[in-house]
Design an enzyme around this catalytic site. Structure first.
Site, PDB file in Angstrom:
ATOM      1  N   GLY A 258       4.486 -14.039 -18.125  1.00 20.47           N
ATOM      2  CA  GLY A 258       5.728 -13.929 -17.361  1.00 20.47           C
ATOM      3  C   GLY A 258       6.170 -12.486 -17.226  1.00 20.47           C
TER       4      GLY A 258
ATOM      5  N   ASN B 284       6.154 -10.362 -14.581  1.00 21.34           N
ATOM      6  CA  ASN B 284       6.350  -9.793 -13.244  1.00 21.34           C
ATOM      7  C   ASN B 284       7.807  -9.477 -12.913  1.00 21.34           C
ATOM      8  OD1 ASN B 284       6.652 -12.662 -13.271  1.00 21.34           O
ATOM      9  ND2 ASN B 284       6.716 -12.658 -11.030  1.00 21.34           N
TER      10      ASN B 284
ATOM     11  N   ARG C 157       3.498 -16.706 -12.325  1.00 17.75           N
ATOM     12  CA  ARG C 157       3.267 -18.029 -11.729  1.00 17.75           C
ATOM     13  C   ARG C 157       3.493 -18.020 -10.229  1.00 17.75           C
ATOM     14  NH1 ARG C 157       6.272 -22.681 -10.838  1.00 17.75           N
ATOM     15  NH2 ARG C 157       8.158 -21.686 -11.647  1.00 17.75           N
TER      16      ARG C 157
ATOM     17  N   ASP D  82      -0.330 -20.432 -14.411  1.00 20.19           N
ATOM     18  CA  ASP D  82       0.720 -21.352 -14.812  1.00 20.19           C
ATOM     19  C   ASP D  82       0.384 -21.814 -16.224  1.00 20.19           C
ATOM     20  OD1 ASP D  82       2.417 -23.476 -15.292  1.00 20.19           O
ATOM     21  OD2 ASP D  82       2.190 -24.364 -13.307  1.00 20.19           O
TER      22      ASP D  82
ATOM     23  N   GLY E  12       8.919 -18.358 -19.456  1.00 19.97           N
ATOM     24  CA  GLY E  12       9.798 -19.479 -19.771  1.00 19.97           C
ATOM     25  C   GLY E  12      10.604 -19.913 -18.558  1.00 19.97           C
TER      26      GLY E  12
ATOM     27  N   TYR F 299      16.677 -26.351 -23.277  1.00 20.56           N
ATOM     28  CA  TYR F 299      16.306 -24.940 -23.456  1.00 20.56           C
ATOM     29  C   TYR F 299      16.445 -24.530 -24.928  1.00 20.56           C
ATOM     30  CZ  TYR F 299      16.274 -19.883 -22.558  1.00 20.56           C
ATOM     31  OH  TYR F 299      15.978 -18.535 -22.554  1.00 20.56           O
ATOM     32  N   ALA F 300      17.565 -24.916 -25.549  1.00 15.87           N
ATOM     33  CA  ALA F 300      17.788 -24.567 -26.950  1.00 15.87           C
ATOM     34  C   ALA F 300      16.730 -25.191 -27.850  1.00 15.87           C
ATOM     35  CB  ALA F 300      19.183 -25.007 -27.383  1.00 15.87           C
TER      36      ALA F 300
END
Length: 242
Positions: free
Chosen positions: A12, A14, A37, A56, A85, A148-149
């Protein structure tokens, strides 16, 4: 290649925090690859000699292809920064199973995939650095972010288990837990939302992406060789005590 140059992979990488981390390692003289991705990586990465690989991390075959490309072009990964993420925020009673499972599939299971693949080479070399990007939310909790947590909290148990598994091979595994960071995502918030967030932070401001990157580089350095299984908060004091 300088004697200290290492093969670094940032997932991730970018945009946002990942981009700042990739830039930081490249400017320090390391050979850096990123995964992305969607979209096209910024031109500055090519100018810095950063290898961009579309991948991915929810797809095991894409992960394997990405690692093979990185290994062919810059050698086995010596430093892995698992940053990729996503989030799908929603209150629990409105959260679908897809909302929940897709976030865990990317943030937790995706990190498992890339870490497992990276540590194969590290075990052979008997050295390596793994840094996982968690979040203050994984320690503190946040209404509307149960998925998310949970995914970010899971990274802590994952990293500490790996620290115990891999420590005898000179491989460290640590977690960085950023707070609110000044990125495109947070800049899209309204002034009222930004002000409300800042009031919760003892230092009274957002983090800069460069501040996250500098901590990642420290954890990947020789100076941090005796740090493993740690959770390092970079959150302006927001999550202290958790």
């Amino acid at each position: 290649m300088s004697p200290s140059s290492r093969s670094v992979l940032v997932t991730g990488g970018n945009r946002g925090i990942g981009l700042a981390i990739a830039r930081s390692f490249a400017e320090a003289g390391d050979q850096v690859a990123i995964t992305y991705r969607t979209g096209e990586p910024p031109a500055e990465l090519a100018d810095l000699g950063v290898l961009a690989v579309r991948c991915d991390i929810t797809d095991s075959e894409q992960v394997e292809r990405a690692f093979k490309e990185v290994e062919e072009k810059q050698g086995a990964v010596e430093v892995l920064v698992a940053n990729a993420g996503m989030n799908r925020d929603q209150l629990l009673l409105r959260m679908s199973e897809e909302d929940f499972s897709s976030v865990l599939e990317t943030n937790l299971t995706g990190t498992f995939r890339v870490t497992k693949r990276a540590t194969k080479g590290m075990l052979r070399a008997r050295k390596g650095r793994v840094v996982l990007l968690s979040s203050v939310v994984g320690l503190l909790g946040s209404a509307g972010q149960a998925n998310y947590a949970a995914s970010k909290a899971g990274l802590v148990g994952f990293a500490r288990s790996l620290a115990r598994e891999l420590g005898s091979r000179n491989i460290t595994c640590n977690v960085l837990a950023p707070g609110f960071v000044d990125t495109d995502m947070t800049q899209a918030l309204s002034d009222e939302q930004r002000d409300r967030i800042v009031k919760q932070v003892p230092l009274g401001r957002y983090a800069r992406t460069e501040e996250i990157a500098s901590c990642v580089r420290f954890l990947a350095s020789e100076e941090a060789a005796y740090i493993t299984g740690a959770v390092i908060p970079v959150d302006g004091g927001l999550g202290m005590g958790h």
